[in-house]
Design an enzyme around this catalytic site. Structure first.
Site, PDB file in Angstrom:
ATOM      1  N   HIS A 185       0.846  -1.194   0.000  1.00 30.99           N
ATOM      2  CA  HIS A 185       0.000   0.000   0.000  1.00 30.99           C
ATOM      3  C   HIS A 185       0.877   1.239   0.000  1.00 30.99           C
ATOM      4  CE1 HIS A 185       0.552   0.978   4.368  1.00 30.99           C
ATOM      5  NE2 HIS A 185       0.846  -0.309   4.400  1.00 30.99           N
ATOM      6  N   HIS A 243       0.878   5.794  -1.411  1.00 30.85           N
ATOM      7  CA  HIS A 243       0.278   6.879  -2.190  1.00 30.85           C
ATOM      8  C   HIS A 243       0.935   6.964  -3.560  1.00 30.85           C
ATOM      9  CE1 HIS A 243      -2.078   8.010   1.179  1.00 30.85           C
ATOM     10  NE2 HIS A 243      -1.077   8.475   1.907  1.00 30.85           N
TER      11      HIS A 243
END
EC number: 2.8.2.-
Lengths: 616, 324
Positions: free
Chosen positions: B107, B109
């Site tokens: 995970h 951004h």
């Protein structure tokens, strides 16, 4: 004791446990099924309720029986020792009645007429309220497409999908607002004492502008010799740009805005943002210099990409509509804008392309509140934005002005769409005149003459008389019925002799004829015109007295006399038109102080309560 | 003699047995490799201020022990969301060959990276997005007042008490609609036009990627439904996720709560709703919302209740199997 030993019972216990498990599994599965059954029941619930109702409706102590009326189909009736009971559905149809259960559900009432019979409250003042028009609401009628932002008068879509000006509707709009204004002044709620009005925008700090984003909004404040404090605005013209704006008062009663502005270019526009109370929907009402393809209000399209153009649905929280403002105020000149946003928002929300009758949106004070008023393009606005409750004076002024500006050289206000009646046996091609339009127009103009003290209205009213003397076949409104003159609402050939339109035209003629005493100056031509109105009125009343019995069926009234010329069945008046007949007849009986007319009207009122004329 | 014969027979038998075992082992080795590493990888390219902290904790950090996978955070230098093409290559190469870490949940951004361009099947991509204005407001006030998650941390706009309305009416930078252009680029990927504010091609590619490259994209407002759907579509990773999420107390089920938010006034709302960038982001959000709603409805047999999803029996079965 051997039977209790574990080893010998082991298999039995296994079997028991297995049986138990199977049983639980079975129960689990059948439970799942019964849940689905519940859903099925919900679907059939309607039927169950209907059965209940049927049982309730059966008269106690009676037995079901078969009955027949006028050789028709047999029906289900009830019978007890004293009487026989027919179904209400049958009675309603057979006797043209309306029926409903009382509020507590214990009594059932049948009405002959669904319309309430009314009579004028007091003696008629030709400059007072017009009949009961103060109770009218022209702008919420579903056939009214909008109150045009070009002319500030309503536009109709009754007989043509493209909005057009219908002079009768415009006059009724004017008379409605005049009547309210008069009644408000009696009850001290006058617009002339605007204690509830809110004035905004005086302080320069109130003027905001969305700077920075895509467009810069410039605001320049200065003193204009003629107008006083003004703000010069220069902002991007795109509707997506909020421009320079002022926050409006949040009071839901103050839904009318008024201000003075001077636009410098055809890109200039203004927008009111309103918020609906019911669902927080934001509604943008733009007033733009655009013809809008003949529409007076339309929804703005959203351009997402080159091949993707949509009208945003309401669920997105904001809708944007535009009114065509072109032609209202000339570019480069000062003009006053007055709009009732309650009306404009309701008409906009009712303006879908494929709208049905049910889509008519009617809003009441409190259903929305105004958020802001914004300006874009190049323009100057006076720093005085007024927010008020009503716009009666302005609406009346707009209607009177429209009449003056749109009168043709025959003194008429012609209807620009075709009108056909009696299954196209009688057709009026576009451009026809109506005695009712002429009469209503005169009623507006005589009042405008006194209210605004401007002679142009009187001249226009006098000019409107001309068509009363021209025969239907020559484009006028004068008809004849076996030697009696008639002023035709629909000047067809052969004549149709519509009663209510004729009576309204008589009121108009009367209004003008009564002006004689109030003119100071010695204007001979005007005096002659007023005399002419008097004569036309008197001739009309003579015909009325002669022909009135022909409209009486002994149990109701007839809308027109088309059946005489066409040889068809008589065109019986619906109860709401019967009520109009009663009101107008009482009105004229009051003016004439005529006992016969008054008694006829009383008899007609009786018809609405089931009374009928006697048999021979 | 007899004994010797028996010995040879034993030897031959054992040899044949070993040969068979060897053959079997050789045959089974490529079979074990039929499953590509990519299906053992889930990538959640999380978008800031969409509830991603709550989501990541609920489905990854709280479940990795039980379900036996690794969780790794991709830390992007200077919070940039795009990588150069060479960086993309090493990224793709690293995570597909780091076998000790498989199965893995990544995970971070980062904008969508298309593994197919490097000749490798894409891993399982998932994501959640939020109504764009809500997201921007959350971001705006987060920068000013922080949240209840990392309390001590001083945020970049701390001490600035300007409301969103004030910012918007003066055309401030923090509330500029350019800040709104976030979710489309995350899905559009690494093409140059993706970060070009208001580019219609970016919206088109973003939609296309959602359809073709993502297994599931949910919304913040339906996080629970998203978790339920993940549990039954990627059970190896998310078995028991819904039960776990439901067991969380209110604080943990909404981990980071921006301390103070002032809803915009009607005028600001109206101006934003007229903005092209907002309209595109909103269009994208609605697209995903409708898509998710349809998938969820279908999966729950039209009932649309997350609890039923996990219990629902298969809506198909095998039959007429040959050879029997």
């Amino acid at each position: 004791m051997k039977c209790l030993r574990w080893r010998s019972n082991r298999h039995r216990i296994y079997l028991l446990v297995a049986c138990g498990a199977l049983f639980l599994l079975n129960r689990h599965l059948t439970q799942e099924e019964s849940r689905i059954d519940e859903e099925d029941e919900e679907l059939t619930q309607v039927d169950v309720n209907e059965d209940d109702k049927k049982i309730e409706c059966e008269p106690p102590g009676s037995i079901e029986s078969k009955c027949i009326a006028d050789n028709g189909k047999s029906m289900k009736c009830w019978k007890d020792e004293e009487d026989v009971y027919f179904p209400v559905s049958y009675l309603k149809k057979r006797f043209d009645m309306t029926g409903k259960l009382g509020k507590d559900g214990s009594t059932f009432e049948l009405y002959t007429s669904y319309a309430k019979m009314r009579s004028p409250d007091s003696t008629y003042d030709p400059l007072g309220p017009f009949g009961h028009f103060s109770t009218y609401s022209v702008e919420t009628r579903d056939r009214v497409r909008c109150v045009s932002a070009k002319t500030d008068v309503p536009m109709s879509t009754q007989w043509d999908p493209i909005p057009y000006y219908y002079p009768i509707q415009i006059s009724q709009y004017g008379l409605q607002h005049y009547s309210r204004m008069k009644l408000d002044s009696i009850s001290n709620k006058s617009e002339a004492s605007p204690k509830d009005d809110v004035i905004l925008g005086v302080n320069s700090k109130e003027w905001k502008g969305a700077a920075g984003m895509h467009e810069t909004t410039e605001r320049l404040f200065f003193n204009d010799e003629q107008m006083g404090k003004v703000v010069n605005i220069s902002a991007g013209a795109a509707l997506a740009n909020a421009g320079a704006y002022v926050y409006l008062d949040k009071s839901p009663d103050l839904h009318v805005i008024s201000f003075d502005w001077k636009p410098y270019e055809a890109n200039s526009s203004f927008t009111v943002l309103a918020k609906m109370k019911q669902d927080d929907l934001l509604v943008l009402i733009n007033y733009v210099y655009s013809e809008g393809n003949g529409k007076c209000v339309w929804q703005e399209e959203e351009r997402i990409s080159d091949d993707y153009i949509v009208q945003k649905p309401k669920k997105d929280g904001q809708v944007s509509y535009s009114y065509s403002y072109i032609g209202n105020s000339p570019i480069g000149e000062w003009s006053t804008v007055t709009r009732d946003l309650l009306v404009d928002v309701a008409r906009a929300l009712s303006s879908g392309d494929n709208r049905k009758k049910d889509d008519n949106v009617v809003l009441h004070a409190g259903d929305l509140r105004l958020v802001s008023l914004g300006f874009r393009g190049e323009l100057t606005v006076k720093q005085k934005i007024t927010q008020r409750r009503e716009q009666h004076s302005h609406a009346f002024y707009a209607a009177a002005d429209w009449l003056v500006k749109n009168q043709n050289d025959r003194g008429g206000w012609s209807v620009p769409v075709e009108r056909s009646i009696a299954e196209r046996k009688l057709v009026l091609p576009p451009g026809w005149h109506s005695a009712m339009a002429q009469g209503h127009g005169i009623s507006v103009l005589t009042r405008a003459f006194k209210h605004f003290n401007d002679e142009k209205y009187l001249k226009s009213a006098a000019k409107a008389l001309k068509l009363f003397k021209i025969n239907s076949s020559d484009g006028g409104v004068r008809g004849e019925f076996f030697g009696n003159i008639w002023y035709e609402e629909y000047p067809t050939t052969p004549g149709s002799f519509v009663l209510n339109g004729f009576l309204y035209s008589l009121i108009g003629l009367y209004d003008l004829s009564q002006l004689e005493l109030m003119i100071d100056e010695n204007d001979e031509t005007m005096r002659a015109k007023i005399q002419e109105a008097q004569e036309l009125y008197s001739a009309g009343v003579r015909s009325l007295k002669q022909l009135l019995p022909l409209y009486d069926t002994g149990s109701g009234t007839i809308y027109d006399l088309r059946h005489v010329a066409l040889g068809t069945a008589p065109n019986l008046a619906r109860w709401d038109y019967h009520a109009v007949h009663v009101y107008l007849l009482k009105w004229i009986a009051g003016i004439e102080k005529d006992e016969v007319l008054s008694k006829t009207a009383d008899r007609w009122i009786g018809y609405a309560y089931g009374k009928r004329a006697k048999h021979n | 003699m007899l004994w010797k014969k028996r010995k040879v027979l034993y030897f031959a038998g054992i040899s044949v047995f070993i040969l068979i075992l060897l053959l079997l082992k050789l045959n089974s080795k490529p079979k074990a490799n039929v499953w590509p590493t990519s299906s053992k990888i889930v990538i959640y390219n999380r978008i800031p201020k969409t509830g991603s902290t709550t989501f990541t904790n609920a489905i990854a950090y709280d479940l990795y022990k039980e379900n036996g996978f690794s969780v790794l955070h991709v830390n992007m230098t200077k919070n940039r969301q795009v990588m150069s093409l060479p960086d993309q290559y090493t990224f793709v190469n690293n995570i597909t060959t780091w076998t000790e870490r498989l199965p893995a949940f990544y995970h971070g951004h980062v904008a969508f990276i298309d593994f197919q361009r490097f000749g490798i099947a894409n891993p399982i991509y998932i994501n959640i997005i939020r109504e764009p204005l809500e997201r921007l407001l959350s971001h705006y006030y987060f920068l000013r007042y922080g949240d209840n998650y990392r309390i001590g941390l001083k945020r970049s706009r701390a001490g600035n008490n300007e409301t969103f309305d004030e910012c918007y009416s003066r055309g401030g930078k923090d509330c500029d609609m350019k800040q709104m252009w976030i979710q489309i680029p995350y899905f559009c990927g690494h093409y140059h036009f993706c970060t070009e504010v208001g580019n219609p091609e970016a919206l088109r590619v973003a939609k296309q990627n959602v359809l073709e490259k993502y297994l599931l994209v949910g919304t913040t407002s339906r996080m629970r439904d998203m978790i339920a759907l993940l549990e039954v579509t990627v059970p190896d990773f998310f078995k028991g996720a819904l039960g776990h999420f439901d067991s969380l107390d209110a604080n943990r089920a909404h981990l980071r709560y921006t301390k103070k938010k002032i809803p915009p006034n009607d005028q600001t709302l109206s101006m934003i709703r007229r903005d092209e960038v907002y309209k595109m982001e909103r269009e994208f959000y609605d697209f995903i919302n409708n898509l998710f709603d349809a998938v969820f409805k279908k999966a729950t047999n039209g009932i649309s209740k997350a609890d039923d999803l996990v219990k629902l029996p298969l809506q198909y079965h095998f039959e007429k199997i040959k050879p029997s």
